[in-house]
Design a protein around this motif. Structure first.
Motif, PDB file in Angstrom:
ATOM      1  N   THR A 176     -41.381  -1.269 -16.385  1.00  0.00           N
ATOM      2  CA  THR A 176     -40.825  -0.018 -16.327  1.00  0.00           C
ATOM      3  C   THR A 176     -42.166   0.850 -16.562  1.00  0.00           C
ATOM      4  OG1 THR A 176     -40.599   0.249 -18.744  1.00  0.00           O
ATOM      5  CG2 THR A 176     -38.688  -0.683 -17.385  1.00  0.00           C
ATOM      6  N   GLY A 177     -41.650   2.481 -16.041  1.00  0.00           N
ATOM      7  CA  GLY A 177     -42.762   3.432 -16.307  1.00  0.00           C
ATOM      8  C   GLY A 177     -43.172   3.469 -17.927  1.00  0.00           C
ATOM      9  N   ARG A 178     -42.304   3.140 -18.803  1.00  0.00           N
ATOM     10  CA  ARG A 178     -43.072   2.991 -20.213  1.00  0.00           C
ATOM     11  C   ARG A 178     -43.972   1.792 -20.549  1.00  0.00           C
ATOM     12  NH1 ARG A 178     -40.423   5.845 -23.860  1.00  0.00           N
ATOM     13  NH2 ARG A 178     -38.484   5.697 -22.568  1.00  0.00           N
ATOM     14  N   THR A 179     -43.469   0.737 -19.836  1.00  0.00           N
ATOM     15  CA  THR A 179     -44.487  -0.589 -20.164  1.00  0.00           C
ATOM     16  C   THR A 179     -45.305  -0.939 -19.230  1.00  0.00           C
ATOM     17  OG1 THR A 179     -42.572  -2.010 -18.824  1.00  0.00           O
ATOM     18  CG2 THR A 179     -42.122  -1.667 -21.214  1.00  0.00           C
ATOM     19  N   ALA A 180     -45.723   0.140 -18.386  1.00  0.00           N
ATOM     20  CA  ALA A 180     -46.697  -0.203 -17.479  1.00  0.00           C
ATOM     21  C   ALA A 180     -47.980  -0.190 -18.057  1.00  0.00           C
ATOM     22  CB  ALA A 180     -46.867   1.079 -16.269  1.00  0.00           C
ATOM     23  N   PRO A 181     -48.975  -1.243 -17.585  1.00  0.00           N
ATOM     24  CA  PRO A 181     -50.272  -1.499 -18.049  1.00  0.00           C
ATOM     25  C   PRO A 181     -51.123  -0.570 -17.649  1.00  0.00           C
ATOM     26  CG  PRO A 181     -49.874  -2.968 -16.383  1.00  0.00           C
ATOM     27  CD  PRO A 181     -48.617  -2.453 -16.589  1.00  0.00           C
ATOM     28  N   ARG A 189     -46.283  -7.239 -23.055  1.00  0.00           N
ATOM     29  CA  ARG A 189     -45.094  -7.931 -23.649  1.00  0.00           C
ATOM     30  C   ARG A 189     -44.179  -8.394 -22.244  1.00  0.00           C
ATOM     31  NH1 ARG A 189     -42.731  -9.198 -28.502  1.00  0.00           N
ATOM     32  NH2 ARG A 189     -44.431  -7.517 -29.251  1.00  0.00           N
ATOM     33  N   VAL A 190     -43.828  -9.559 -21.883  1.00  0.00           N
ATOM     34  CA  VAL A 190     -43.348  -9.775 -20.850  1.00  0.00           C
ATOM     35  C   VAL A 190     -42.022 -11.083 -21.176  1.00  0.00           C
ATOM     36  CG1 VAL A 190     -43.236 -11.108 -18.502  1.00  0.00           C
ATOM     37  CG2 VAL A 190     -45.267 -10.170 -19.511  1.00  0.00           C
ATOM     38  N   ARG A 191     -40.877 -10.636 -20.548  1.00  0.00           N
ATOM     39  CA  ARG A 191     -39.668 -11.464 -20.927  1.00  0.00           C
ATOM     40  C   ARG A 191     -39.637 -12.325 -19.638  1.00  0.00           C
ATOM     41  NH1 ARG A 191     -35.164 -11.182 -23.912  1.00  0.00           N
ATOM     42  NH2 ARG A 191     -35.776  -9.021 -24.979  1.00  0.00           N
ATOM     43  N   GLY A 192     -39.619 -13.590 -19.874  1.00  0.00           N
ATOM     44  CA  GLY A 192     -39.378 -14.529 -18.741  1.00  0.00           C
ATOM     45  C   GLY A 192     -38.237 -15.363 -18.590  1.00  0.00           C
ATOM     46  N   LYS A 193     -38.347 -16.496 -18.056  1.00  0.00           N
ATOM     47  CA  LYS A 193     -37.274 -17.211 -18.024  1.00  0.00           C
ATOM     48  C   LYS A 193     -36.444 -17.602 -19.287  1.00  0.00           C
ATOM     49  CE  LYS A 193     -38.043 -19.759 -13.442  1.00  0.00           C
ATOM     50  NZ  LYS A 193     -38.302 -21.038 -13.050  1.00  0.00           N
ATOM     51  N   GLY A 194     -35.080 -17.547 -19.211  1.00  0.00           N
ATOM     52  CA  GLY A 194     -34.223 -17.712 -20.434  1.00  0.00           C
ATOM     53  C   GLY A 194     -34.299 -16.897 -21.422  1.00  0.00           C
ATOM     54  N   GLY A 195     -34.801 -15.549 -21.173  1.00  0.00           N
ATOM     55  CA  GLY A 195     -35.078 -14.477 -22.273  1.00  0.00           C
ATOM     56  C   GLY A 195     -36.285 -14.706 -22.973  1.00  0.00           C
ATOM     57  N   ARG A 196     -37.013 -15.580 -22.801  1.00  0.00           N
ATOM     58  CA  ARG A 196     -38.250 -16.127 -23.755  1.00  0.00           C
ATOM     59  C   ARG A 196     -39.347 -14.888 -23.540  1.00  0.00           C
ATOM     60  NH1 ARG A 196     -37.051 -21.113 -21.957  1.00  0.00           N
ATOM     61  NH2 ARG A 196     -38.688 -20.935 -20.004  1.00  0.00           N
ATOM     62  N   GLU A 197     -39.752 -14.307 -24.639  1.00  0.00           N
ATOM     63  CA  GLU A 197     -40.930 -13.266 -24.522  1.00  0.00           C
ATOM     64  C   GLU A 197     -42.338 -14.025 -24.844  1.00  0.00           C
ATOM     65  OE1 GLU A 197     -40.075  -9.864 -26.919  1.00  0.00           O
ATOM     66  OE2 GLU A 197     -38.780  -8.921 -25.711  1.00  0.00           O
ATOM     67  N   ARG A 198     -43.385 -13.216 -24.084  1.00  0.00           N
ATOM     68  CA  ARG A 198     -44.439 -13.812 -24.371  1.00  0.00           C
ATOM     69  C   ARG A 198     -45.359 -12.519 -24.430  1.00  0.00           C
ATOM     70  NH1 ARG A 198     -43.643 -14.971 -19.134  1.00  0.00           N
ATOM     71  NH2 ARG A 198     -45.418 -14.628 -17.663  1.00  0.00           N
ATOM     72  N   GLN A 222     -39.896   6.840 -13.587  1.00  0.00           N
ATOM     73  CA  GLN A 222     -39.200   7.392 -15.153  1.00  0.00           C
ATOM     74  C   GLN A 222     -39.673   6.347 -16.196  1.00  0.00           C
ATOM     75  OE1 GLN A 222     -37.811  10.249 -15.232  1.00  0.00           O
ATOM     76  NE2 GLN A 222     -38.846  10.277 -13.185  1.00  0.00           N
ATOM     77  N   PRO A 223     -39.666   6.925 -17.342  1.00  0.00           N
ATOM     78  CA  PRO A 223     -39.994   5.978 -18.496  1.00  0.00           C
ATOM     79  C   PRO A 223     -39.336   4.698 -18.510  1.00  0.00           C
ATOM     80  CG  PRO A 223     -40.234   8.128 -19.126  1.00  0.00           C
ATOM     81  CD  PRO A 223     -39.584   8.077 -17.835  1.00  0.00           C
ATOM     82  N   ASP A 224     -37.958   4.900 -18.440  1.00  0.00           N
ATOM     83  CA  ASP A 224     -37.026   3.752 -18.463  1.00  0.00           C
ATOM     84  C   ASP A 224     -36.717   3.026 -17.245  1.00  0.00           C
ATOM     85  OD1 ASP A 224     -36.917   3.676 -21.383  1.00  0.00           O
ATOM     86  OD2 ASP A 224     -35.514   5.091 -21.265  1.00  0.00           O
TER      87      ASP A 224
END
Length: 323
Positions: A176-181, A189-198, A222-224
């Motif tokens: 999202t606009g808020r999480t843009a590097p 912070r990334v949410r991948g397959k199965g909802g796993r975050e890394r 937009q931020p969100d």
């Protein structure tokens, strides 16, 4: 007739109701991707169609409870006769088992008979990464073929995320606009397959690519809202990225295997070749199992043997060896 309509004619109402509950469970609680849900529903529909012919009537839950291993083997055999490959057969069996395990947790069937059937042995195919030089060319905004500079910058930013952070295309487009590097961003912070975050590190070149895209973009994210936008300001469709990649590889003379996902393979392969350890690469890719990551050791071994064959005076003698 829609897929859902065709499913209804293959089973009794109690099975159809259970299928709906199962799909809600997979999508809601297990958070499986939409494509996975569609594939599972399609595979189950094919199984129910087989049972309708096999039993002589649409199956009810009572029929599913009485199935034996021979029934599942019959299903696989019928699909094989239709020309379905081993990979699709194995996925189909996995979908059927998932449904039966769901029913078993509700006390409606015993899924043991399906578990004793072995899935077909699958040919092991290695990922096909692109070379480091080709990867750098692909993520260069100046290599873009788009008339609109901001669209070329957008595509370059997406591809840079795939290669620089090892993201799946769905993960890059979920930012999202808020999480843009941006400049100074060290991790993502990334949410991948199965909802796993890394957590993945962000290279300066990744932040620079995203900043360049944002500076040129006439539609402010937009931020969100989604970071990456289409030409009209809506969410970017992954097919647009795939199409842009196809045009690039055609212009650069690269093989069809040079897809957006190949950049993720390149990320892993180049890290391994540079001395990265498998556990770290597993965490960066978000693989649930180390065995999934270990395939890149075979890719690296195959690359080394190929280089040996080309450089050694008696090149070609290692071709028959298994890495």
């Amino acid at each position: 007739m829609t897929d859902g309509d065709s499913l209804l004619v293959c089973a009794r109402p109690d099975v159809n109701a259970a299928v709906g509950d199962w799909l809600d469970h997979l999508g809601g609680e297990r958070r499986l991707a939409d494509k996975t849900l569609i594939a599972y529903e399609r595979d189950l529909r094919q199984f129910l169609r087989f049972l309708t012919g096999h039993l002589g009537e649409p199956p009810a839950l009572a029929h599913l409870a009485d199935l034996r291993p021979a029934d599942y083997r019959g299903f696989l055999a019928s699909r094989r006769q239709s020309g379905v490959g081993s990979r699709s057969l194995a996925r189909g069996l996995a979908g059927v088992r998932s449904f039966l395990r769901f029913l078993e947790t509700r006390g409606q069937v015993n899924a043991a008979a399906s578990t004793v059937v072995r899935p077909p042995r699958q040919p092991r195919s290695l990922p096909k990464p692109v070379s480091a030089g080709d990867a750098m060319t692909l993520v260069d905004a100046d290599s873009g073929l788009d008339a609109e500079p901001w669209i070329a910058a957008r595509n370059a930013a997406v591809l840079t995320l795939l290669y620089g952070c090892g993201l799946r295309i769905s993960e890059a487009l979920s930012l999202t606009g808020r999480t843009a590097p941006r400049k100074g961003t060290r991790t993502l912070r990334v949410r991948g397959k199965g909802g796993r975050e890394r957590i993945v590190p962000v290279l300066p070149v990744v932040s620079e690519a995203v900043e360049s895209y944002l500076a040129l973009n006439p539609h402010a994210p937009q931020p969100d809202g989604p970071l990456f936008l289409g030409a009209r300001g809506g969410p970017l469709n992954p097919r647009i990225v795939q199409y842009a990649m196809a045009r690039l590889r055609s212009a650069l003379g690269l093989p069809d295997s040079a897809t957006p996902h190949a950049l993720r393979h390149s990320f892993a392969t180049h890290l391994l070749a540079g001395g990265g350890d498998l556990r770290t690469i597993q965490e960066l890719l978000g693989h649930a199992s180390l065995s999934t990551t270990q395939i890149y050791t075979e890719v690296d071994a195959a690359r080394l043997l190929d280089a040996f064959d080309k450089a050694h005076p008696r090149g070609g003698t290692s071709a028959a060896r298994t890495p």
